[in-house]
Enzyme design. Structure first.
Site, PDB file in Angstrom:
ATOM      1  N   ASP A 144      31.160  44.517  47.350  1.00 57.79           N
ATOM      2  CA  ASP A 144      32.547  44.720  47.743  1.00 57.79           C
ATOM      3  C   ASP A 144      32.790  46.167  48.136  1.00 57.79           C
ATOM      4  O   ASP A 144      31.861  46.978  48.186  1.00 57.79           O
ATOM      5  CB  ASP A 144      33.521  44.259  46.643  1.00 57.79           C
ATOM      6  CG  ASP A 144      33.249  44.892  45.295  1.00 57.79           C
ATOM      7  OD1 ASP A 144      33.321  44.171  44.294  1.00 57.79           O
ATOM      8  OD2 ASP A 144      32.953  46.103  45.241  1.00 57.79           O
ATOM      9  N   LYS A 166      36.891  43.106  48.250  1.00 57.40           N
ATOM     10  CA  LYS A 166      38.092  43.307  47.430  1.00 57.40           C
ATOM     11  C   LYS A 166      38.788  44.611  47.820  1.00 57.40           C
ATOM     12  O   LYS A 166      38.177  45.656  47.914  1.00 57.40           O
ATOM     13  CB  LYS A 166      37.723  43.354  45.949  1.00 57.40           C
ATOM     14  CG  LYS A 166      37.293  42.019  45.389  1.00 57.40           C
ATOM     15  CD  LYS A 166      37.172  42.094  43.879  1.00 57.40           C
ATOM     16  CE  LYS A 166      36.904  40.716  43.289  1.00 57.40           C
ATOM     17  NZ  LYS A 166      36.891  40.736  41.819  1.00 57.40           N
ATOM     18  N   MET A 277      42.861  53.053  38.802  1.00 55.39           N
ATOM     19  CA  MET A 277      43.742  52.226  39.641  1.00 55.39           C
ATOM     20  C   MET A 277      45.191  52.334  39.167  1.00 55.39           C
ATOM     21  O   MET A 277      45.905  51.348  39.078  1.00 55.39           O
ATOM     22  CB  MET A 277      43.277  50.760  39.608  1.00 55.39           C
ATOM     23  CG  MET A 277      41.826  50.587  40.019  1.00 55.39           C
ATOM     24  SD  MET A 277      41.077  49.025  39.476  1.00 55.39           S
ATOM     25  CE  MET A 277      40.907  49.327  37.700  1.00 55.39           C
TER      26      MET A 277
END
Length: 366
Positions: A144, A166, A277
């Site tokens: 990803d 992703k 994140m």
């Protein structure tokens, strides 16, 4: 005394390479030479996995047949050679002055195997030896965005590459489908690598993928990776722990806002807080930590795009970080670091001792 092994790199572009062995045991060797631009021929008793880029040839049954066969190529690669054919091949190559090499056969057991590989925070040089070894033996690689993948052709020569793509807030391939694909590939007898950014078990959903493989009876192993929770702050000059300043650090995901109880516990623990994140939930986090007693001048670092040419570190404090983040346009991917150790991010070595001594004093006053 045995001779040392040699690692000789040959340019086989356009060269005729004869691979000898069953098509399944030889599949990785075949894929690697095809990827290198060779014209590949295969001598095998059976052709279970025909490759449209490989030219099958008839298996010889006499010394003259072996001589004729090797005379037509530039290199012979023996992968899965019956014992009775061994002396015939060696003699034929010697007589015709054709290079002969031997390579290990790929496993052919069913089901195959899945390896969850941590690719680290983005720097190719932080891939582990174990990760590179797993990639070199892969039949198929699922990767990803955050996993290093620009050099997959080099690391996994000939392997099929599948981007499961992703992105923040958007998964091109749903997690359940990724798990189904891993299991299906392994059950078909392939050696599968799932290449993920950072470490598979640090907010990487590696546990879910491992559970899916185990539930389907597929062997699965995990190769840890360098996690961005430590490596990205380190690159910005921020240690997550330091004697007399921070003796613990807490790593959390910023995907979902924390509860009031979680915020209170974070403040009570002290030490360093690392948020992965977390740009999207930064306003909630900063106000919540302040509400539960964190000092207004507690330093905060926002480290964007770690290990890329565009890496940027922005330092503020709990009281101003939301405003500052808006002013600079901070975006994911980013690592947030909250704690006195952040003061090192803007210091050279000469100033570090004084800064940390002051930070230790402040820490002791809390």
């Amino acid at each position: 005394m045995p001779n040392p092994s040699l690692d000789i790199s040959l340019d086989v572009t356009g060269r005729r390479v004869l691979v000898i062995g069953g098509s399944r045991p030889a599949r990785r060797v075949i894929a690697r030479y095809v990827a290198a631009g060779a014209v590949v021929y295969l001598a095998a008793d059976t052709y279970e996995v025909p490759n449209p880029l490989v030219r099958p040839v008839t298996w010889p049954h006499s010394p003259s047949g072996w001589r004729d066969l090797v005379s037509a190529v530039d290199l012979v690669v023996a992968v899965d050679l019956p014992a009775e054919a061994q002396p015939l091949l060696v003699a034929a190559c010697a007589e015709r002055s054709v290079w002969l090499t031997r390579e290990a056969a790929a496993p052919v057991s069913r089901p195959g195997h899945v390896t969850l590989v941590g690719g680290g925070p983005g720097d190719d040089e932080l891939l582990t030896v174990a990760a590179l070894r797993a990639l070199a033996g892969a039949d198929i690689v699922y990767y990803d965005r955050l996993g290093p993948h620009e050099r997959l052709n080099e690391w996994a020569p000939g392997a099929e590459q599948v981007n499961v793509g992703k992105h923040p807030g958007h998964h091109a391939v749903p997690q359940a489908e990724i798990e189904r694909m891993l299991v299906a590939s392994a059950l078909s007898g392939l050696t599968v690598v799932r290449l993920k950014g950072g470490d598979p078990f640090v907010f990487g959903r590696g546990g879910e993928e491992m559970a899916a493989c185990r539930a389907a009876g597929v062997p699965v192993t995990v190769i840890s990776g360098v996690t961005s929770a430590i490596a990205v702050p380190a690159l910005a000059g921020i240690p997550v722990t330091h004697r007399d300043v921070s003796r613990l650090f807490t790593v959390l995901s910023g995907h979902v806002p924390l509860s009031e109880e979680e915020l209170a516990h974070l403040v009570g623990l002290g030490g360093t807080i690392v948020v992965l994140m977390g740009v999207g939930t930064l306003p909630h986090l900063a106000s919540g930590l302040a509400r539960h007693g964190m000092r207004a001048d507690m330093p905060v670092a926002i480290i964007e795009r770690g290990f890329s040419a565009q890496q940027r570190t922005t330092v503020a404090d709990i009281d101003t970080v939301v405003t500052v983040a808006g002013e600079v346009g901070a975006r994911s991917p980013a690592v947030l670091v909250i704690g006195e150790v952040v003061r090192l991010a803007q210091c050279d070595d000469a100033a570090a001792v004084a800064v940390l001594a002051n930070a230790a004093t402040l820490s002791g006053q809390r």
